[in-house]
Design an enzyme around this catalytic site. Structure first.
Site, PDB file in Angstrom:
ATOM      1  N   SER A 187      53.243  56.781  20.631  1.00  0.00           N
ATOM      2  CA  SER A 187      51.898  56.512  21.138  1.00  0.00           C
ATOM      3  C   SER A 187      51.580  55.032  21.013  1.00  0.00           C
ATOM      4  CB  SER A 187      50.860  57.316  20.360  1.00  0.00           C
ATOM      5  OG  SER A 187      49.553  56.864  20.666  1.00  0.00           O
ATOM      6  N   MET A 239      41.226  61.415  26.675  1.00  0.00           N
ATOM      7  CA  MET A 239      40.226  61.826  25.681  1.00  0.00           C
ATOM      8  C   MET A 239      38.888  61.240  26.112  1.00  0.00           C
ATOM      9  SD  MET A 239      42.323  61.587  22.100  1.00  0.00           S
ATOM     10  CE  MET A 239      43.495  60.322  22.582  1.00  0.00           C
ATOM     11  N   ASP A 259      47.076  56.979  25.128  1.00  0.00           N
ATOM     12  CA  ASP A 259      45.778  57.577  24.811  1.00  0.00           C
ATOM     13  C   ASP A 259      44.669  56.815  25.510  1.00  0.00           C
ATOM     14  OD1 ASP A 259      46.463  59.716  22.942  1.00  0.00           O
ATOM     15  OD2 ASP A 259      47.152  58.110  21.629  1.00  0.00           O
ATOM     16  N   MET A 317      40.707  56.547  25.727  1.00  0.00           N
ATOM     17  CA  MET A 317      39.506  56.915  24.966  1.00  0.00           C
ATOM     18  C   MET A 317      38.291  56.179  25.535  1.00  0.00           C
ATOM     19  SD  MET A 317      41.000  56.794  21.081  1.00  0.00           S
ATOM     20  CE  MET A 317      42.528  57.596  20.653  1.00  0.00           C
ATOM     21  N   GLY A 342      46.934  56.747  12.949  1.00  0.00           N
ATOM     22  CA  GLY A 342      47.197  56.626  11.522  1.00  0.00           C
ATOM     23  C   GLY A 342      46.577  57.683  10.642  1.00  0.00           C
ATOM     24  N   GLY A 353      40.746  60.245  18.076  1.00  0.00           N
ATOM     25  CA  GLY A 353      39.905  59.058  18.071  1.00  0.00           C
ATOM     26  C   GLY A 353      40.550  57.843  17.444  1.00  0.00           C
ATOM     27  N   PHE A 354      41.421  58.063  16.463  1.00  0.00           N
ATOM     28  CA  PHE A 354      42.032  56.936  15.766  1.00  0.00           C
ATOM     29  C   PHE A 354      43.479  57.251  15.416  1.00  0.00           C
ATOM     30  CE2 PHE A 354      37.499  56.692  14.842  1.00  0.00           C
ATOM     31  CZ  PHE A 354      37.217  55.386  15.212  1.00  0.00           C
ATOM     32  N   HIS A 359      53.562  57.749  25.271  1.00  0.00           N
ATOM     33  CA  HIS A 359      52.269  58.442  25.193  1.00  0.00           C
ATOM     34  C   HIS A 359      51.148  57.406  25.232  1.00  0.00           C
ATOM     35  CE1 HIS A 359      49.739  61.928  24.189  1.00  0.00           C
ATOM     36  NE2 HIS A 359      49.014  61.076  23.486  1.00  0.00           N
ATOM     37  N   ASP A 419      50.319  66.148  18.586  1.00  0.00           N
ATOM     38  CA  ASP A 419      49.866  64.755  18.505  1.00  0.00           C
ATOM     39  C   ASP A 419      48.942  64.583  17.307  1.00  0.00           C
ATOM     40  OD1 ASP A 419      48.854  62.215  18.853  1.00  0.00           O
ATOM     41  OD2 ASP A 419      47.911  62.613  20.786  1.00  0.00           O
ATOM     42  N   GLY A 420      49.372  63.716  16.378  1.00  0.00           N
ATOM     43  CA  GLY A 420      48.504  63.375  15.259  1.00  0.00           C
ATOM     44  C   GLY A 420      49.181  63.483  13.917  1.00  0.00           C
ATOM     45  N   GLY A 421      49.431  62.345  13.300  1.00  0.00           N
ATOM     46  CA  GLY A 421      49.983  62.339  11.947  1.00  0.00           C
ATOM     47  C   GLY A 421      51.421  62.786  11.845  1.00  0.00           C
ATOM     48  N   HIS A 472      47.031  60.795  28.170  1.00  0.00           N
ATOM     49  CA  HIS A 472      46.156  61.754  27.493  1.00  0.00           C
ATOM     50  C   HIS A 472      44.708  61.283  27.612  1.00  0.00           C
ATOM     51  CE1 HIS A 472      45.040  63.640  23.314  1.00  0.00           C
ATOM     52  NE2 HIS A 472      44.428  64.236  24.311  1.00  0.00           N
ATOM     53  N   GLY A 531      52.755  57.707  16.590  1.00  0.00           N
ATOM     54  CA  GLY A 531      52.232  56.366  16.770  1.00  0.00           C
ATOM     55  C   GLY A 531      52.527  55.470  15.582  1.00  0.00           C
ATOM     56  N   MET A 577      46.273  68.972  19.250  1.00  0.00           N
ATOM     57  CA  MET A 577      45.887  67.870  18.373  1.00  0.00           C
ATOM     58  C   MET A 577      46.024  68.322  16.918  1.00  0.00           C
ATOM     59  SD  MET A 577      45.274  65.322  20.280  1.00  0.00           S
ATOM     60  CE  MET A 577      44.770  64.268  18.910  1.00  0.00           C
TER      61      MET A 577
END
Length: 220
Positions: A7, A67, A34, A36, A144, A141-142, A32, A174-176, A65, A196, A136
């Site tokens: 990402s 968002m 994002d 936003m 990390g 939104g952020f 990827h 997606d996420g962490g 993606h 990411g 998700m």
């Protein structure tokens, strides 16, 4: 074949073209991106003009993606910018079937995403029409953020829902995602892993992507 999709949310925004080229050379399968809007999520990123400019930097699939609120207003712009996959959120697409059909009619593969608290039941009617489902595993939104472990049963449940379909969608998370949890997400049924901070924050894109793929090979 399982895939890694770095990402660019965690990349150096002053060097996006170079960063995309670097992860491509390091073995990334998709890029990827994002998008936003500061409304649906508390952050602003980039628009279609930047995506179009970045499209010239690589032949890898662009996994875009959205968002954003009212995604239908911007579908054509992101399709024209060079999206290969275009994903909208269940929570923001008022007429989801129409939105998914509209994306596919333009020759782009359509994805649907769920936030962590959104029930999988909202996928039941749209699942056969999707090319991709994005789960998700953090609140969007952020970059990390830490992976939410309770999303593993959700991934398994969606994989089970797909089992009866003649053409099941790709299941993306997606996420962490890190070296510590990518194997768990894979065993739960995920096909594509958005990473990411784990990639762009590593300082060693080749080693990190290779290690992630090694974790996936461990479980086929």
């Amino acid at each position: 074949m399982k895939k890694i999709a770095p990402s660019i949310l965690s990349a150096d925004f002053g060097r996006l073209a170079e960063e995309i080229q670097a992860v491509g050379e390091a073995g990334a399968d998709w890029i990827h991106i994002d998008i936003m809007d500061g409304h649906f999520v508390p952050n602003l990123t980039i628009g279609p003009a930047v995506v179009k400019a970045l499209r010239k930097t690589t032949s890898l699939p662009f996994d875009v993606h959205l968002m954003i609120e009212d995604p239908d207003r911007y579908l054509d712009a992101f399709i024209d910018a060079g999206s290969d996959f275009l994903t909208v959120h269940v929570e923001t697409a008022t007429h989801l079937h129409r939105t998914v059909a509209g994306i596919r009619e333009k020759g782009v593969r359509a994805g649907v995403s769920l936030n962590p608290a959104t029930p999988v039941s909202l996928l039941e009617e749209i699942l056969p029409d999707c090319d991709l489902v994005l789960v998700m595993t953090v609140n969007p939104g952020f970059g990390g953020q830490k992976f939410i472990p309770s999303m593993l049963p959700k991934i398994r449940k969606i994989r089970g829902m797909m089992s009866s379909l003649e053409r099941p969608p790709i299941l993306e998370v997606d996420g962490g995602i890190t070296l510590d949890n990518i194997r768990q997400a894979s065993l739960a049924g995920a096909d594509v892993f958005v990473a990411g901070a784990a990639v762009f924050g590593s300082g060693d894109y080749v080693g990190t992507i290779r290690a992630m793929k090694g974790k996936l090979e461990d479980n086929g």
